[in-house]
Design a protein around this motif. Structure first.
Motif, short mmCIF file in Angstrom:
data_model
loop_
_atom_site.label_atom_id
_atom_site.label_comp_id
_atom_site.label_asym_id
_atom_site.label_seq_id
_atom_site.Cartn_x
_atom_site.Cartn_y
_atom_site.Cartn_z
N LEU A 206 0.83 -1.20 0.00
CA LEU A 206 0.00 0.00 0.00
C LEU A 206 0.87 1.26 0.00
N THR A 207 0.40 2.27 -0.68
CA THR A 207 1.06 3.57 -0.63
C THR A 207 0.38 4.42 0.45
N GLN A 208 1.03 5.52 0.81
CA GLN A 208 0.47 6.40 1.82
C GLN A 208 -0.91 6.92 1.38
N ASN A 209 -1.04 7.29 0.13
CA ASN A 209 -2.32 7.82 -0.36
C ASN A 209 -3.42 6.76 -0.31
N GLN A 210 -3.08 5.53 -0.65
CA GLN A 210 -4.06 4.44 -0.58
C GLN A 210 -4.50 4.19 0.87
N ILE A 211 -3.56 4.25 1.79
CA ILE A 211 -3.88 4.03 3.20
C ILE A 211 -4.79 5.14 3.72
N LEU A 212 -4.50 6.38 3.34
CA LEU A 212 -5.34 7.50 3.75
C LEU A 212 -6.75 7.36 3.19
N GLU A 213 -6.84 6.88 1.96
CA GLU A 213 -8.15 6.67 1.34
C GLU A 213 -8.92 5.55 2.06
N LEU A 214 -8.21 4.48 2.43
CA LEU A 214 -8.85 3.38 3.17
C LEU A 214 -9.34 3.85 4.53
N LYS A 215 -8.53 4.68 5.17
CA LYS A 215 -8.93 5.24 6.46
C LYS A 215 -10.18 6.11 6.30
N GLN A 216 -10.22 6.89 5.25
CA GLN A 216 -11.38 7.74 4.96
C GLN A 216 -12.63 6.90 4.71
N GLY A 218 -13.35 4.25 6.25
CA GLY A 218 -13.80 3.62 7.49
C GLY A 218 -13.00 2.42 7.94
N PHE A 219 -11.94 2.06 7.20
CA PHE A 219 -11.09 0.95 7.61
C PHE A 219 -10.10 1.43 8.67
N TYR A 220 -9.81 0.57 9.62
CA TYR A 220 -8.88 0.90 10.70
C TYR A 220 -7.45 0.56 10.27
N ILE A 221 -6.48 1.22 10.94
CA ILE A 221 -5.07 1.03 10.64
C ILE A 221 -4.33 0.67 11.91
N GLY A 222 -3.40 -0.27 11.81
CA GLY A 222 -2.57 -0.66 12.94
C GLY A 222 -1.15 -0.94 12.48
N ALA A 223 -0.28 -1.26 13.43
CA ALA A 223 1.13 -1.54 13.13
C ALA A 223 1.40 -3.03 13.19
N HIS A 224 2.44 -3.45 12.45
CA HIS A 224 2.75 -4.88 12.32
C HIS A 224 4.26 -5.10 12.38
N SER A 225 4.96 -4.22 13.10
CA SER A 225 6.42 -4.18 13.20
C SER A 225 6.99 -3.38 12.04
N LYS A 226 8.27 -3.15 12.07
CA LYS A 226 8.91 -2.37 11.00
C LYS A 226 9.32 -3.27 9.83
N THR A 227 10.02 -4.39 10.12
CA THR A 227 10.59 -5.22 9.05
C THR A 227 10.07 -6.65 9.04
N HIS A 228 9.10 -6.97 9.88
CA HIS A 228 8.47 -8.29 9.92
C HIS A 228 9.44 -9.41 10.33
N PRO A 229 10.10 -9.28 11.48
CA PRO A 229 10.95 -10.38 11.96
C PRO A 229 10.12 -11.40 12.75
N ARG A 230 10.70 -12.56 12.98
CA ARG A 230 10.08 -13.54 13.87
C ARG A 230 10.54 -13.21 15.29
N TYR A 231 9.61 -12.81 16.16
CA TYR A 231 9.98 -12.26 17.45
C TYR A 231 10.74 -13.23 18.35
N GLU A 232 10.49 -14.52 18.24
CA GLU A 232 11.19 -15.47 19.09
C GLU A 232 12.68 -15.56 18.72
N ASN A 233 13.05 -15.02 17.54
CA ASN A 233 14.44 -15.09 17.09
C ASN A 233 15.21 -13.78 17.27
N ILE A 234 14.57 -12.79 17.92
CA ILE A 234 15.28 -11.53 18.16
C ILE A 234 15.25 -11.21 19.65
#
Length: 338
Positions: A206-216, A218-234
């Motif tokens: 997704l681009t920033q503009n697409q995300i802003l449009e999705l938010k507009q 009514g879709f919610y936005i959340g975080a999913h980490s920065k680089t998607h690591p496996r947490y048990e390995n860091i």
């Protein structure tokens, strides 16, 4: 075979049981489910060798089953437990793929289903490609093409294999993790795959503009980490950094009032100490362990809707409920953390 896989294998035994009967037996009023990607046709270049993504028809069948037995609710209603007398479901999508904008969002708007999209802050605007998607490209190339002897030798040497056998190469590739990204990038150069060119031409995220449009919309936005690591390995320090960096960046970038976070891969190996460190900076967090009870009061588990085989929503939900009831009988339904 894992115990959950066994319950999938015997799902024909309880397919006749009504969904609401199983929900009542499990003493559940709401479920949380998640997907990553819904493919438009038979091809799926991002995940084809990682898991079986559902196509539009299969996804619509899932949505129609869910709407028949549950009411769609937002993440806020889910957290406030505003279930009334009916059964409810809370839908989320992970990884922030542009497929959500192009394929999923129009379906959800048509079906009047609410959802949240959990984004990797490092991938927004197609800045970088998730290492597992790179591995998928490598496997796909190796399986589809006749590879010359020089490429075979180079691939074999980097993977530290004695001989180039397709099966062994694929196995080694599937074992690779985020700490081996430089090695993965070397392998990609051997097959002449350009990450920059692919991101520019295919824009999988997704681009920033697409995300802003999705938010507009009514879709919610959340975080999913920065680089998607496996947490048990860091490390714990890296876990906290990945979490709070992504939460802060996404909150600021999209002017969010509440901070939601979903763990990449899973929350295996995540301790109470981690949750104590982040609890003042997040509204709620979400895992991927299926139907399980949590010992952390602001952390919730979700049911995965994608596996190595394509199962219908009915099969997945009923299997999770029967499996949960079984775990409850033996006292294994609650996650314990150090």
């Amino acid at each position: 075979m894992s115990l959950k896989e066994f319950f999938f294998k015997i799902s024909f035994l309880y397919k006749f049981l009504p969904t609401h009967f199983l929900m009542k037996l499990a003493r559940k009023k709401s479920i949380a489910i998640f997907y990553h990607y819904i493919k438009k046709d038979t091809e799926d270049e991002l995940t084809s060798h990682l898991y079986k993504a559902k196509n539009i028809t299969q996804f619509l069948e899932d949505i129609h089953y869910l709407k028949k037995h549950f009411r769609s609710i937002s993440i806020e209603e889910f957290l406030q437990k505003k279930y009334k007398k009916d059964y409810t479901f809370f839908l989320s999508f992970d990884d922030g793929l542009s497929n959500f904008y192009d394929v999923v969002a129009p379906i959800l708007k048509q079906e009047k289903v609410q959802a949240i999209n959990f984004l990797n802050s490092g991938f927004i605007d197609n800045k970088e490609l998730f290492y597992r998607y790179k591995i998928n490209f490598l496997i796909d190339f190796i399986l589809r093409n006749d590879i010359d002897i020089n490429k075979k030798r180079a691939l074999k040497d980097i993977l530290a294999l004695k001989e180039f056998h397709l099966k062994n190469v694929v196995v080694e590739l599937t074992k690779m993790n985020i700490h081996q990204t430089k090695k993965i990038d070397k392998l990609l150069r051997i097959i002449n795959f350009s990450e920059e060119e692919y991101l520019l031409n295919n824009t999988p995220y997704l681009t920033q503009n697409q995300i802003l449009e999705l938010k507009q919309d009514g879709f919610y936005i959340g975080a999913h980490s920065k680089t998607h690591p496996r947490y048990e390995n860091i490390s714990l320090k890296k876990q906290i950094e990945e979490t709070l960096t992504s939460v802060q960046e996404i909150t600021n970038r999209f002017d969010l009032k509440k901070q939601y976070f979903a763990f990449p891969f899973s929350d295996d190996g995540v301790t109470k100490h981690f949750f104590n460190e982040i609890k003042s900076k997040v509204t709620a967090t979400f895992g991927t362990a299926g139907l399980k009870d949590e010992c952390i009061d602001f952390h919730y588990q979700r049911i995965p809707m994608e596996y190595n085989s394509v199962y219908s929503a009915e099969t997945i939900i009923k299997t999770e409920l029967v499996y949960y009831i079984f775990k409850k009988i033996i006292g294994y339904q609650k996650i314990k953390r150090n």
